[in-house]
Every structure is written in structure tokens, then in C-alpha cells.
Design a protein around this motif. Sequence first.
Motif, PDB file in Angstrom:
ATOM      1  N   CYS A  57      58.441  58.445  38.974  1.00  0.00           N
ATOM      2  CA  CYS A  57      59.644  57.777  38.848  1.00  0.00           C
ATOM      3  C   CYS A  57      59.699  56.756  37.569  1.00  0.00           C
ATOM      4  O   CYS A  57      60.667  56.656  36.955  1.00  0.00           O
ATOM      5  CB  CYS A  57      60.136  57.049  40.125  1.00  0.00           C
ATOM      6  SG  CYS A  57      60.742  58.296  41.273  1.00  0.00           S
ATOM      7  N   ARG A  58      58.655  55.949  37.370  1.00  0.00           N
ATOM      8  CA  ARG A  58      58.586  55.185  36.492  1.00  0.00           C
ATOM      9  C   ARG A  58      58.582  55.428  35.016  1.00  0.00           C
ATOM     10  O   ARG A  58      59.170  55.354  34.103  1.00  0.00           O
ATOM     11  CB  ARG A  58      57.311  54.006  36.507  1.00  0.00           C
ATOM     12  CG  ARG A  58      57.222  53.206  37.586  1.00  0.00           C
ATOM     13  CD  ARG A  58      56.268  52.019  37.576  1.00  0.00           C
ATOM     14  NE  ARG A  58      55.040  52.700  37.691  1.00  0.00           N
ATOM     15  CZ  ARG A  58      54.231  52.895  38.813  1.00  0.00           C
ATOM     16  NH1 ARG A  58      54.736  52.547  40.041  1.00  0.00           N
ATOM     17  NH2 ARG A  58      53.040  53.430  38.994  1.00  0.00           N
ATOM     18  N   GLY A  93      61.864  56.906  34.217  1.00  0.00           N
ATOM     19  CA  GLY A  93      62.918  55.909  33.803  1.00  0.00           C
ATOM     20  C   GLY A  93      62.630  55.460  32.345  1.00  0.00           C
ATOM     21  O   GLY A  93      63.525  55.355  31.577  1.00  0.00           O
ATOM     22  N   ALA A 134      64.067  58.316  30.396  1.00  0.00           N
ATOM     23  CA  ALA A 134      65.443  58.013  30.186  1.00  0.00           C
ATOM     24  C   ALA A 134      65.867  57.184  29.212  1.00  0.00           C
ATOM     25  O   ALA A 134      67.005  57.183  28.340  1.00  0.00           O
ATOM     26  CB  ALA A 134      66.145  57.803  31.478  1.00  0.00           C
ATOM     27  N   GLY A 135      65.168  56.240  29.119  1.00  0.00           N
ATOM     28  CA  GLY A 135      65.341  55.000  28.274  1.00  0.00           C
ATOM     29  C   GLY A 135      64.958  55.336  26.799  1.00  0.00           C
ATOM     30  O   GLY A 135      66.172  55.279  25.783  1.00  0.00           O
ATOM     31  N   SER A 149      67.870  58.033  25.591  1.00  0.00           N
ATOM     32  CA  SER A 149      69.253  57.346  25.591  1.00  0.00           C
ATOM     33  C   SER A 149      69.291  56.611  23.981  1.00  0.00           C
ATOM     34  O   SER A 149      70.134  56.710  23.461  1.00  0.00           O
ATOM     35  CB  SER A 149      69.502  56.416  26.474  1.00  0.00           C
ATOM     36  OG  SER A 149      69.763  56.880  27.724  1.00  0.00           O
ATOM     37  N   ASN A 191      71.856  61.750  25.476  1.00  0.00           N
ATOM     38  CA  ASN A 191      72.660  61.217  26.715  1.00  0.00           C
ATOM     39  C   ASN A 191      72.395  62.258  27.928  1.00  0.00           C
ATOM     40  O   ASN A 191      72.075  61.961  28.993  1.00  0.00           O
ATOM     41  CB  ASN A 191      73.962  60.720  26.455  1.00  0.00           C
ATOM     42  CG  ASN A 191      73.886  59.357  25.388  1.00  0.00           C
ATOM     43  OD1 ASN A 191      72.919  58.752  25.666  1.00  0.00           O
ATOM     44  ND2 ASN A 191      74.817  59.533  24.696  1.00  0.00           N
ATOM     45  N   ALA A 226      68.959  62.136  29.051  1.00  0.00           N
ATOM     46  CA  ALA A 226      68.571  61.011  29.725  1.00  0.00           C
ATOM     47  C   ALA A 226      69.162  61.039  31.128  1.00  0.00           C
ATOM     48  O   ALA A 226      68.496  60.647  32.051  1.00  0.00           O
ATOM     49  CB  ALA A 226      69.311  59.953  28.947  1.00  0.00           C
ATOM     50  N   GLU A 227      70.129  61.492  31.343  1.00  0.00           N
ATOM     51  CA  GLU A 227      70.962  61.482  32.696  1.00  0.00           C
ATOM     52  C   GLU A 227      70.112  62.513  33.613  1.00  0.00           C
ATOM     53  O   GLU A 227      70.091  62.123  34.645  1.00  0.00           O
ATOM     54  CB  GLU A 227      72.390  61.869  32.606  1.00  0.00           C
ATOM     55  CG  GLU A 227      73.087  62.002  34.016  1.00  0.00           C
ATOM     56  CD  GLU A 227      73.118  60.746  34.441  1.00  0.00           C
ATOM     57  OE1 GLU A 227      73.266  60.596  35.739  1.00  0.00           O
ATOM     58  OE2 GLU A 227      73.115  59.560  33.985  1.00  0.00           O
ATOM     59  N   ARG A 270      67.163  60.668  34.834  1.00  0.00           N
ATOM     60  CA  ARG A 270      67.592  59.737  35.991  1.00  0.00           C
ATOM     61  C   ARG A 270      67.790  60.347  37.275  1.00  0.00           C
ATOM     62  O   ARG A 270      67.342  59.980  38.201  1.00  0.00           O
ATOM     63  CB  ARG A 270      68.673  59.190  35.443  1.00  0.00           C
ATOM     64  CG  ARG A 270      68.666  58.101  34.215  1.00  0.00           C
ATOM     65  CD  ARG A 270      69.953  56.872  33.955  1.00  0.00           C
ATOM     66  NE  ARG A 270      69.544  56.330  32.792  1.00  0.00           N
ATOM     67  CZ  ARG A 270      70.150  56.755  31.638  1.00  0.00           C
ATOM     68  NH1 ARG A 270      71.040  57.683  31.674  1.00  0.00           N
ATOM     69  NH2 ARG A 270      70.085  55.982  30.584  1.00  0.00           N
ATOM     70  N   ALA A 294      64.438  61.342  38.786  1.00  0.00           N
ATOM     71  CA  ALA A 294      63.824  60.261  39.346  1.00  0.00           C
ATOM     72  C   ALA A 294      64.650  60.048  40.973  1.00  0.00           C
ATOM     73  O   ALA A 294      63.834  59.528  41.556  1.00  0.00           O
ATOM     74  CB  ALA A 294      64.041  59.121  38.425  1.00  0.00           C
ATOM     75  N   ALA A 295      65.804  59.983  40.945  1.00  0.00           N
ATOM     76  CA  ALA A 295      66.506  59.512  42.079  1.00  0.00           C
ATOM     77  C   ALA A 295      66.121  60.665  43.182  1.00  0.00           C
ATOM     78  O   ALA A 295      66.040  60.495  44.357  1.00  0.00           O
ATOM     79  CB  ALA A 295      67.965  59.554  41.865  1.00  0.00           C
TER      80      ALA A 295
END
Length: 206
Positions: A173-174, A177, A180-181, A184, A189, A192-193, A196, A199-200
Motif C-alpha cells: 500500500c505504501r 501510494g 500514485a503520487g 499524478s 491521472n 494514478a487513480e 489508489r 491500494a484500497a
Amino acid sequence: DLGRREEALAAIEEAVTAYRDLARARPDAFLPDLAMSLNNQSSRLSELGRREEALAAIEEAVTAYRDLARARPDAFLPDLAMSLNNQSSRLSELGRREEALAAIEEAVTAYRDLARARPDAFLPDLAMSLNNQSSRLSELGRREEALAAIEEAVTIRRDLARARPRLFGSALCRSLGHLAGLLSALGKNTEAEAARVEAASVRRTM
């Protein structure tokens, strides 16, 4: 761990003094312990914001582990790689970004060799170092290279988390993240989404 940082520093400084005396008399027996204690001392100093002293301690540890790894790479190359990771962080904290990148690149090279020989033992460390390498590259504005490093880290951690989600899910997850940054920042984008969302999804399975 209890937030009693000054006392923690006092304890590790006493340990360093003791191991320094022991290593002076019997380096073959006690230099590894001195290097390990210097690593810990560097972390305690960093937590207290004493960054120059923290760097001096980790640089002494790296020097010791470099000598040890030259003589016995099978035994001490992992410790050298770990210390180089820490050295990179200390240099980054001081804004010495090119040196920080050089240290983490050496760590990645070492962990790559170790993981090739013993993937079960060292793939997690390789992924961690790649994650840190991506951060150092990003700090220098080298985003495409940073993206390549974090994508490799995500690939490794994805495989690890698939086999052992509770142990490696948080690390994945880290990295997602961080991925994704970077995506972005590069204007990607949609990707990136997707990172995310992944990760969720991982968090829900942990």
C-alpha cells in the motif's frame, strides 16, 4: 518506542562506547557489534534532530561494514546494504541529494545481488531499497527514473503480498501510494487513480 528519546540515546551511546573499547582490543569479534550500535545511535540522533551527528554515526557504521563485507561478503553484505539505506536517509535529511542517491543506488545493487541468490530472504529488502531509490530520484526531479524504480518495487511487493497479505500488504500500500503520487505529478491521472484503487483493495484484504 515509548518516546523517551533522550534516555534511548543515552543507552545506545553507552553501548557504542563499550563496543568501541571491545572492538579496539578484538576487532574480529566485536567490530560487527560496534557497527550495529552505530546504526542504532544514528537513528536515535536523527529522531532528536541532531542530523550532522546522526550522519557521522552512520558513516562510521558504513565504513566498518564495508571492511567486513570485503572480507566476508556472505556474512556482512546485507548489513552493509542496510547501513547504506540509512546513510541515504541521513544525507537526504541534510539536503545532500546527490550523495543520498549514490548511497541508495549502492544499496539497491547489493540487495539485487542478494535477492538473485536468495529471493525469499532478500526480495523484501530489495523492494524497500527501490522504494527509497525512487524517493531520492524524485527529490532530484528525475521523475521518469523514479517511476521505473517504484514500479519495480510495486511488482515485487505485489507478488509478496499475494502470497502473504498480512505480512506484506502494508508495504504494498505504501508503494502504491508513492506510485500514485508520481503518476499524478507526471500527468498520468488515470493510472494514478488505478494505483489508489488497488491500494484500497489491498487494505480490505489485510
